[in-house]
Scaffold this active site. Structure first.
Site, mmCIF file in Angstrom:
data_model
loop_
_atom_site.group_PDB
_atom_site.id
_atom_site.type_symbol
_atom_site.label_atom_id
_atom_site.label_comp_id
_atom_site.label_asym_id
_atom_site.label_seq_id
_atom_site.Cartn_x
_atom_site.Cartn_y
_atom_site.Cartn_z
ATOM 1 N N SER A 149 -5.800 3.936 4.024
ATOM 2 C CA SER A 149 -5.168 3.059 3.122
ATOM 3 C C SER A 149 -6.620 2.546 2.264
ATOM 4 O O SER A 149 -6.570 1.242 1.929
ATOM 5 C CB SER A 149 -4.552 2.130 3.943
ATOM 6 O OG SER A 149 -3.588 1.316 2.901
ATOM 7 N N LYS A 193 0.230 3.853 -2.554
ATOM 8 C CA LYS A 193 -0.462 4.974 -2.647
ATOM 9 C C LYS A 193 -0.027 6.302 -2.426
ATOM 10 O O LYS A 193 -0.423 7.307 -2.779
ATOM 11 C CB LYS A 193 -1.571 4.624 -1.434
ATOM 12 C CG LYS A 193 -2.467 3.497 -1.590
ATOM 13 C CD LYS A 193 -3.191 3.404 -0.356
ATOM 14 C CE LYS A 193 -4.380 2.461 -0.527
ATOM 15 N NZ LYS A 193 -3.717 0.979 -0.728
ATOM 16 N N SER A 224 0.839 -1.219 -0.015
ATOM 17 C CA SER A 224 0.118 -0.015 -0.052
ATOM 18 C C SER A 224 0.881 1.217 0.024
ATOM 19 O O SER A 224 0.101 2.296 -0.152
ATOM 20 C CB SER A 224 -0.977 -0.076 1.126
ATOM 21 O OG SER A 224 -2.095 -0.710 0.875
#
Length: 483
Positions: free
Chosen positions: A316, A132, A129
């Site tokens: 997230s 991102k 993640s």
């Protein structure tokens, strides 16, 4: 190994960065200190969740607006010493038993870009993640922090055959089903408000019966990435990505509940029900683009991109990150498609003169194991965000704060890491064999440090231990009074 030589940087980039290195501003520091963590109006509920194989990622906390007036923040002193003795502090931590897989690490001074510690920094790792961070940086620099996504209604077919209201998706996947919430991010634009305004326009035109159809033409191609597991819809991590969605595809505020299988239909049904509540008789039809010449009826707008980015970083949120990736593609004049978004994110970063040589993306959220980035390139983005005064400066303040918010809420609370609570602001990344962390941390001497620590190819079952090692390494930086 430790590396403090400025010669490691390309001369062009070094000169450009040094000319733009500024005293760190309040905006860039707002989340580096616990006292400032609640100053943002778009906080989220805490939480982190991992699942059993085949995939493990953070859960997505339900956002909650908290309109707290921001406190004034003073810039950090430029005279604070730059730590030089990190290797003796960090190496023993990384050498602990139980740390498996491969590491890529790059730690730098946020103001000067001086390299303080590296380990295989040019090796591209699976970021999970932390992907991102790339998507958020691309969005801030390309779409713009103040841009809003508009959901509209348009009218066609005013004849004996009946009128059609087209619910036009504009990329807002955080639509609420009720009234708009001006102080929120999730539900900032509400389908209930849009229905009320649409019903008023229809009544003024003397129309009391309509067919409602969703216009999903903003995005093209498959709505589900081929690199994802459809089981993760049921796990609550992702849903098909449409330009018209409510509540980020969530079916419940409870963590771990499934995502929507057909989010556009859910949004259409909610809008139709709200329209009926205002006295309009409604039938629904299959999705279709609004025809040329359709009349504008009403619209609602999302929170600004800056708020949406803060949400996707703190929670997230894979759905929001994937939608933002498509919006980056559209901003570059490309189709809003899953196949276009990853390359568009890379190109948007390159257009900001950021290092992208190691980056390979198959999605824009980090669910795909095929994504790759080196700690060097990732830290380049973080350092640029810390030293600029443009929209990219909002990147670091958008990240979770250790022990306080988002996916770091329940980290940095034990005896070995609590010294970094409130001082580390970073994006987390977790898959079954990956743990990663990238952001900023404030040293004991008041110096802001940017860092990327990426670990992949971990032995199954060791990701939790690796995460603890990463947190202890960051705590060693926070504790540093080591000029």
């Amino acid at each position: 190994m430790e590396d403090t030589r400025g010669s490691r940087r390309d001369a062009r980039r070094r000169d450009r960065r040094r000319s733009r290195a500024l005293p760190l501003t309040a905006g860039a520091l707002a989340l580096a200190l616990v006292g400032y963590g609640t100053a943002d109006a778009f906080d989220v509920a805490p939480g982190i969740l991992t699942l059993d194989p085949p995939i493990t990622v953070q859960a997505l906390p339900q956002p909650r607006a908290a309109a707290v007036p921001a406190e004034p923040v003073s810039p950090l002193p430029e005279s604070a010493p730059i730590p030089q003795d990190l290797a003796s502090r960090i190496d023993p931590i990384l050498d602990q038993d139980g740390m498996t897989g491969g590491l890529s690490i790059d730690i730098r001074d946020a103001m000067t870009d001086e390299v303080l510690y590296t380990a295989d920094e040019n090796s591209a790792k699976t970021p999970a993640s932390v992907t991102k961070v790339l998507t958020a940086a691309a969005a801030l620099g390309t779409i713009g922090a103040d841009t809003r996504f508009r959901t509209e209604t348009r009218l066609s077919g005013q004849s004996d055959a009946g009128a059609t209201v087209h619910l036009v998706g504009g990329g807002d996947v955080l639509l609420g089903t009720g009234e708009s919430k001006p102080d929120g991010v999730m539900g900032h634009a509400g389908l209930g408000t849009l229905a009320a305004d649409t019903a008023a326009a229809l009544s003024e035109a003397g129309i009391d019966t309509v067919t409602v159809a969703a216009d999903l033409s903003r995005y093209s191609g498959p709505a589900f990435n081929p690199g994802w597991d459809r089981a993760d819809i049921g796990n609550g991590y992702i849903s098909p990505i449409e330009p018209l969605m409510t509540d980020s595809g969530l079916t419940s505020t409870q963590r771990g509940t499934p995502r929507q299988e057909d989010p556009a239909q859910v949004a259409l049904d909610a809008f139709a029900a709200a329209l009926e509540g205002h006295g309009i008789a409604v039938d629904t039809a299959a999705p279709a683009p609004a025809p040329e010449g359709a009349t504008d009826l009403a619209f609602v707008e999302s929170a600004p991109v800056a708020g949406v980015v803060r949400h996707l970083m703190l929670a997230s949120d894979n759905v929001v990150s994937e939608a933002i990736g498509r919006e980056v593609a559209l901003a570059l004049g490309r189709p809003g498609a899953a196949a276009e978004a990853p390359a568009a994110v890379i190109d948007a970063l390159a257009a900001q003169q950021l290092d992208t040589g190691s980056i390979e993306l198959s999605d824009t959220s980090g669910l795909d194991y095929a994504n790759r980035i080196s700690a060097h390139d990732l830290t380049t983005i973080l350092q640029e965000a810390a030293s600029t005064d443009g929209d990219l400066s909002l990147l670091l303040p958008s990240m979770p704060v250790g022990g306080l918010s988002g996916t770091l809420f329940d980290r940095y609370l034990d005896e070995d890491t609590r010294d970094a609570a409130g001082k580390v602001s970073a994006k987390t990344g977790t898959l079954r064999t990956v743990t990663s962390l990238a952001g900023s941390v404030l040293t004991a001497d008041g110096r802001l440090i940017v860092f990327s620590i990426l670990a992949d190819d971990l032995d199954p079952g060791t990701a939790g231990r690796a995460r603890q090692v990463v947190d202890e390494a960051v705590t060693a930086i926070a504790d540093c009074g080591c000029p």
